[in-house]
Design a protein around this motif. Structure first.
Motif, short mmCIF file in Angstrom:
data_model
loop_
_atom_site.label_atom_id
_atom_site.label_comp_id
_atom_site.label_asym_id
_atom_site.label_seq_id
_atom_site.Cartn_x
_atom_site.Cartn_y
_atom_site.Cartn_z
N GLY A 161 -10.82 -6.75 -10.88
CA GLY A 161 -9.50 -7.32 -10.62
C GLY A 161 -9.30 -7.86 -9.22
N LEU A 162 -9.79 -7.10 -8.24
CA LEU A 162 -9.57 -7.51 -6.84
C LEU A 162 -10.26 -8.83 -6.53
CD1 LEU A 162 -9.67 -5.28 -3.73
CD2 LEU A 162 -11.41 -7.03 -3.94
N GLY A 163 -11.48 -8.97 -7.01
CA GLY A 163 -12.23 -10.19 -6.76
C GLY A 163 -11.71 -11.37 -7.57
N ASN A 205 -19.23 -1.34 -6.70
CA ASN A 205 -18.21 -0.30 -6.86
C ASN A 205 -16.83 -0.91 -6.95
OD1 ASN A 205 -20.12 1.80 -6.55
ND2 ASN A 205 -20.12 1.35 -4.36
N ASP A 206 -16.10 -0.47 -7.95
CA ASP A 206 -14.73 -0.90 -8.12
C ASP A 206 -13.86 0.34 -7.87
OD1 ASP A 206 -12.85 -3.00 -9.65
OD2 ASP A 206 -12.34 -0.98 -10.29
N ASN A 207 -12.87 0.20 -6.99
CA ASN A 207 -12.01 1.35 -6.71
C ASN A 207 -12.80 2.56 -6.26
OD1 ASN A 207 -8.98 1.32 -7.16
ND2 ASN A 207 -9.68 0.04 -8.86
N HIS A 208 -13.83 2.34 -5.47
CA HIS A 208 -14.63 3.46 -5.00
C HIS A 208 -15.36 3.08 -3.71
CE1 HIS A 208 -16.51 7.37 -5.75
NE2 HIS A 208 -17.55 6.86 -5.10
N ASN A 245 -2.79 -3.79 0.05
CA ASN A 245 -3.42 -2.59 -0.52
C ASN A 245 -3.51 -2.75 -2.04
OD1 ASN A 245 -2.51 0.05 -2.10
ND2 ASN A 245 -3.82 0.67 -0.41
N HIS A 246 -4.63 -2.33 -2.63
CA HIS A 246 -4.81 -2.50 -4.08
C HIS A 246 -5.01 -1.19 -4.84
CE1 HIS A 246 -5.51 -6.94 -4.01
NE2 HIS A 246 -5.92 -6.67 -2.79
N THR A 247 -4.86 -0.07 -4.18
CA THR A 247 -5.08 1.18 -4.93
C THR A 247 -4.54 2.37 -4.15
OG1 THR A 247 -6.72 2.54 -6.08
CG2 THR A 247 -7.36 1.70 -3.93
N THR A 301 4.02 -9.19 -6.24
CA THR A 301 3.43 -8.93 -7.56
C THR A 301 2.30 -9.93 -7.82
OG1 THR A 301 5.49 -8.00 -8.37
CG2 THR A 301 3.93 -8.79 -10.02
N ASN A 302 1.20 -9.42 -8.30
CA ASN A 302 0.03 -10.26 -8.63
C ASN A 302 0.38 -11.32 -9.67
OD1 ASN A 302 -2.61 -7.70 -8.49
ND2 ASN A 302 -1.69 -8.96 -6.92
N GLY A 303 -0.51 -12.27 -9.80
CA GLY A 303 -0.38 -13.28 -10.85
C GLY A 303 -1.77 -13.78 -11.20
N THR A 332 -1.57 5.06 -11.50
CA THR A 332 -2.94 4.88 -11.00
C THR A 332 -3.40 3.42 -10.96
OG1 THR A 332 -3.94 5.19 -13.19
CG2 THR A 332 -3.66 7.15 -11.82
N GLU A 333 -2.91 2.58 -11.84
CA GLU A 333 -3.34 1.17 -11.84
C GLU A 333 -2.37 0.39 -10.97
OE1 GLU A 333 -5.91 -0.87 -12.08
OE2 GLU A 333 -6.15 -0.71 -14.26
N ALA A 334 -2.86 -0.11 -9.84
CA ALA A 334 -1.95 -0.76 -8.91
C ALA A 334 -1.16 -1.87 -9.61
CB ALA A 334 -2.73 -1.31 -7.73
N SER A 335 -1.85 -2.74 -10.30
CA SER A 335 -1.17 -3.81 -11.01
C SER A 335 -1.81 -4.04 -12.38
CB SER A 335 -1.22 -5.10 -10.20
OG SER A 335 -0.92 -6.21 -11.01
N GLY A 336 -3.10 -4.38 -12.35
CA GLY A 336 -3.71 -4.92 -13.55
C GLY A 336 -3.35 -6.40 -13.57
N THR A 337 -4.27 -7.23 -13.99
CA THR A 337 -3.98 -8.65 -14.10
C THR A 337 -4.37 -9.19 -15.47
OG1 THR A 337 -6.03 -8.96 -12.87
CG2 THR A 337 -3.98 -9.34 -11.67
N1 GPQ Z 1 -8.79 -3.21 -7.62
CL1 GPQ Z 1 -9.09 -0.96 -4.49
C1 GPQ Z 1 -10.09 -3.58 -7.84
O1 GPQ Z 1 -10.37 -4.35 -8.76
N2 GPQ Z 1 -11.08 -3.09 -7.07
C2 GPQ Z 1 -10.81 -2.27 -6.03
O2 GPQ Z 1 -11.73 -1.82 -5.33
C3 GPQ Z 1 -9.47 -1.94 -5.79
C4 GPQ Z 1 -8.48 -2.40 -6.59
C5 GPQ Z 1 -7.75 -3.78 -8.48
C6 GPQ Z 1 -6.73 -2.79 -9.00
O3 GPQ Z 1 -7.40 -1.70 -9.59
C7 GPQ Z 1 -5.86 -3.51 -10.01
O4 GPQ Z 1 -4.84 -2.67 -10.48
C8 GPQ Z 1 -5.25 -4.75 -9.39
O5 GPQ Z 1 -4.62 -5.53 -10.36
C9 GPQ Z 1 -6.33 -5.61 -8.73
O6 GPQ Z 1 -7.10 -4.83 -7.82
C10 GPQ Z 1 -5.76 -6.78 -7.98
O7 GPQ Z 1 -4.73 -6.38 -7.15
#
Ligand code: GPQ
Length: 831
Positions: A135-137, A285-288, A371-373, A479-481, A671-676
């Motif tokens: 999601g972040l990328g 690593n995602d979220n780690h 911040n994303h998490t 808010t993400n989009g 726990t899920e910052a946004s989800g896209t």
């Molecule tokens: N997100 Cl910290 C990632 O994809 N990787 C990460 O390392 C971190 C956050 C996500 C997050 O889990 C989603 O809820 C968000 O929608 C997304 O970032 C974009 O903000």
């Protein structure tokens, strides 16, 4: 740099400033020219990969002209620019996107046809640029798309990994990782810029500068060099073309000729090999966060080259340093580039001779941080000894930033030692750790979360001390989009033409809130029928994709129930597969007649597990083991199929997302910052089964809570439930217990193998409250099924939801950033 005006060649100027003719003949000629010269092909040995290369390089030439024109234009009006700094850009494919952006897809398709190929096949020759985890990328990629489409002066900055996100194979049900050698093929979408490169230092020591009263010199360092590659970002329906500048480590100057001459051949290249490592591979690593030294070096190489490049561009404007933050805004995509704060401070003091306060005021007016998490395991911390070894000057600067910050806090809240310990950038553990999120907050003028609920939570929890110190206004929500170009127009042309019909033209692609016009057609029988048919078409396409990738036949008459995302405990794919086992048992116990009356279902999973994430990998194995049993059970037939599609990536998402009837976004609340992807699914006419988390909350607000299937505990209840699970857990309810019994019976293979999964879905191990939410989750599934039986009601919801997603275009997100954080203006380039 040569001064153009001295020897401007008028023909040259003419050539680059004119748009190329857009007719099919010109396009065909350009493809053939490329094939026969650049690619050394003849009509006898050209294949569809070659057709792709010819067409892609031909369209890239059009983009490069516009990229330069856009850049020159923004220079000429001295526009303030934004730089989106991100260690990840999950771009996916570009060819189709570029043709659509330039409005030349028909022309290119015809040219390709004349050459003897089909456009769909040629598009499929492209490899994804997978320079991101999830999601972040992908958010970063959508954001640069929006910057370009909305005519903002903004670029992305990132790293050019030689190996992107690993490729996932499934062997005997297990995930097996293979390297992503995406650069083995020629890459039309990058342009090497050897003339743009910067030296980046590591190691060594610092000494007080003799000439600069405020500064230090960084001595005995090892010097690497970062070289730019430009990746053009096509703007849809505008001449503007954006850019992602990616850095790659250059190594040739590190060849040691002395060692070579003395016969030490491997020693001669040792430093080259070490440098090469820096931009070799994306950390999967995602979220780690793993705290690895190589990752720290990647981050610094990236940060240093970027800040140097930004300063170099600023200097060409001829403005004074006091104007810097009026010309430059930098957004930090999470903490991965947070060292940029220390790097800019270092350059301003050590190289530009500024005093601390003057430099710090520039820094804090320039940076903003997303911040994303809130997951603790994702928080970046660097061991202080490691920082000191690799970046001695930056460690000193971080200490000073912290000192001044803590003095400020002490003044506001005298004698509160606990507060000082909690809020310090340096954590007093052994060894000490630098908390990068805290550095990012202190060095930024704004901090934002990515959905309203997430922005509220970070203020109340992980960053609450900072709200006390800075006041609430520094903390905002954006808010993400997602980009409607890729996630509707490109991946679902069938739906796009319905939206165009409803709106009257294709202006919704860049002004997505116009899709609200769909609402006027919700009672139009003919429109509704075609809406449903589009979904059927997309389901048939996915069914073919599933057949090709997994060898499994699924019926497109079934309810397509989809969960695709990184595999994580917090995202609860485990809860999903446990409910599938429950459903399977229920079907097994029915009479054949009754089974026939049930809504047939295809449950689709896809997603990668980080290579070192044992539980996530075991979840993949359980899904595949269950799929094996269910799909081969003659009693069950089409009433239930379970599919794990391997190697989830952007281009797979483009096939999967438009085909969903229902998609699952079922993270433990909070726990899920946004989800896209939730946004993408609804835009494509899918409904959502979700928890009250991330952007699900705002999607519900927009579409109406009667349109959505929500269940589960609320974010503010989670702590209590967790505490209960840990210390006074009640046994799982009978439904979940029966699922455990089935697993333990050995039906899915060695039952002991899955014990760890049972352990983390009930009792003290149930950190993500699977057993707590399971009953309401099953009820929500029943509600989905009931509604699906009522086709009219389902289609109504599908249209209404899609019509109400205007807010979730990343164009709106970017407008929010531009207005509230960056203070930049869009201007359509005039060239
Ligand atoms: N997100 Cl910290 C990632 O994809 N990787 C990460 O390392 C971190 C956050 C996500 C997050 O889990 C989603 O809820 C968000 O929608 C997304 O970032 C974009 O903000």
């Amino acid at each position: 740099q040569p001064k153009h005006s001295d020897h401007l060649n008028s023909e040259f100027v003419d050539y680059v400033s004119k748009e190329l003719p857009r007719d099919e003949k010109t396009i065909l000629t350009s493809i053939i020219t490329l094939l026969s010269s650049t690619f050394f092909k003849t009509p006898h040995n050209t294949t569809s990969v070659d057709a792709y290369n010819g067409a892609a390089f031909s369209i890239r030439n059009r983009l490069l002209r516009r990229l330069d024109g856009t850049d020159q234009f923004f220079n000429s009006i001295k526009a303030k620019r934004v730089y989106y700094m991100s260690l990840e850009f999950l771009i996916g494919r570009t060819f189709d996107n570029a043709m659509l952006a330039l409005g030349l897809k028909n022309e290119y398709s015809n040219a390709i046809k004349t050459l003897g190929y089909k456009m769909e096949d040629v598009i499929d020759e492209e490899r994804d640029a997978a320079l991101g985890n999830g999601g972040l990328g992908r958010l970063a990629a959508c954001f640069v798309d929006s910057l370009a489409c909305s005519n903002y002066p903004g670029w992305g900055y990132g790293l050019r990994y030689k190996y992107g996100m690993f490729q996932q194979q499934i062997i005997n049900g297990y995930q097996v990782e293979a390297p992503d050698c995406w650069l083995d093929n020629p890459n039309p979408w990058e342009f090497p810029r050897p003339e743009i490169s910067y030296k980046v230092k590591f190691y060594g020591n610092v000494a007080k500068s003799a000439s600069n009263p405020h500064g230090y010199t960084w001595e005995n360092a090892v010097e690497y060099e970062a070289m730019a590659f430009d990746v053009p970002v096509p703007g849809y329906g505008t001449k503007n073309v954006g850019n992602i500048r990616l850095w790659s480590c250059k190594t040739n100057h590190l060849f040691d000729l002395n060692r070579f001459n003395s016969g030490d051949y491997s020693g001669a290249t040792a430093n080259m090999v070490a440098a090469d490592m820096l931009t070799n591979v994306l950390y999967p690593n995602d979220n780690h966060n793993n705290g690895k030294e190589l990752r720290l070096k990647q981050e610094y190489l990236f940060v240093s080259a970027t800040i140097q490049d930004v300063i170099a561009r600023f200097k060409t404007s001829g403005k004074a340093w006091s104007e810097f933050s009026h010309m430059v805004a930098i957004q930090l995509n999470d903490t991965h580039p947070a060292l940029g704060i220390a790097e800019l401070q270092r350059i301003l003091i050590d190289d530009e001779g500024m005093e601390w306060d003057q430099a710090w005021s520039i820094v804090t007016k320039t940076f903003a941080f997303t911040n994303h998490t809130i997951l603790p395991e994702a928080m970046e911390k660097w061991s202080v000894p490691m920082l000191g070894k690799i970046l001695p000057r930056h460690l000193g600067i971080i200490y000073d930033i912290n000192l001044f910050f803590l003095q400020h806090v002490e003044k506001l809240y005298p004698n509160d030692r606990d507060l000082l310990a909690r809020i310090s950038i340096i954590e007093e553990s052994s060894p000490q750790q630098a908390r990068m999120a805290y550095l990012a907050i202190v060095g930024s003028h704004h901090v934002n979360g990515v959905a309203q609920i997430h922005s509220d939570i970070i203020k109340d929890t992980i960053f609450s001390d900072f709200v006390k110190v800075y006041g609430p206004d520094k903390f905002v929500n954006v808010t993400n989009g997602v980009a409607p170009r890729r996630w509707v127009n490109q991946c679902n042309p069938e739906l796009a033409s319905l939206i165009t019909e409803a709106v009257g033209d294709d202006s919704w692609v860049n002004h997505y809130s116009k899709s609200s016009k769909l609402e006027e057609f919700v009672d139009d029988e003919d429109f509704r029928r075609r809406w449903w048919e589009v979904k059927q078409t997309k389901k048939e396409q996915l069914a073919r994709y599933i057949k090709n990738t997994c060898g499994i036949e699924v019926s497109s008459n079934a309810l397509f129930d989809i969960q695709v995302k990184r595999i994580h405990e917090y995202k609860r794919q485990l809860m999903n597969i446990l409910s599938v086992i429950y459903r399977y048992n229920k079907l097994k116990n029915m009479s054949p007649q009754m089974r026939k009356e049930q809504v047939p279902r295809v449950v689709v999973f896809a997603g990668k597990a980080a290579s070192g994430y044992y539980i996530a990998k075991l979840i993949i194995k359980l899904i595949n083991s269950v799929a094996d049993v269910v799909n081969n059970d003659k009693d069950i037939g089409d009433s239930l199929k379970v599919v794990f599609i391997p190697d989830y990536c952007v281009s797979a998402a483009e096939v999967i997302i438009p085909a969903s009837d229902i998609s699952q976004h079922i993270s433990t609340a909070g726990t899920e910052a946004s989800g896209t992807s939730n946004m993408k699914f609804v835009m494509n006419g899918g409904l959502i089964l979700g928890t009250v988390d991330g952007a699900n909350v705002e999607i519900t607000e927009e579409v109406g809570d009667e349109q959505i299937f929500m269940f589960g505990v609320l974010a503010h209840e989670v702590d209590d439930f967790r505490y209960n699970q840990r210390y006074h857990a009640t046994p799982p309810d009978s439904a979940l217990q029966s699922v455990f019994d089935t697993i333990r019976s050995g039906l899915f293979g060695n039952p002991n193998e899955f014990n760890p999964l049972i352990e983390c879905s009930h009792g003290a191990g149930d950190n993500y409250l699977v057993s707590v939410d399971f009953p309401s989750y099953l009820m929500a599934h029943d509600a989905v099924e009931e509604l699906y039986k009522d086709n009219d009601a389902w289609v109504t919801k599908s249209i209404l939801c899609a019509a109400r997603m205007g807010k979730f275009s990343s164009d709106r997100s970017i407008d929010d950033y531009a207005e509230n954080i960056w203070n930049i203006e869009p201007t359509a380039a005039d060239f």
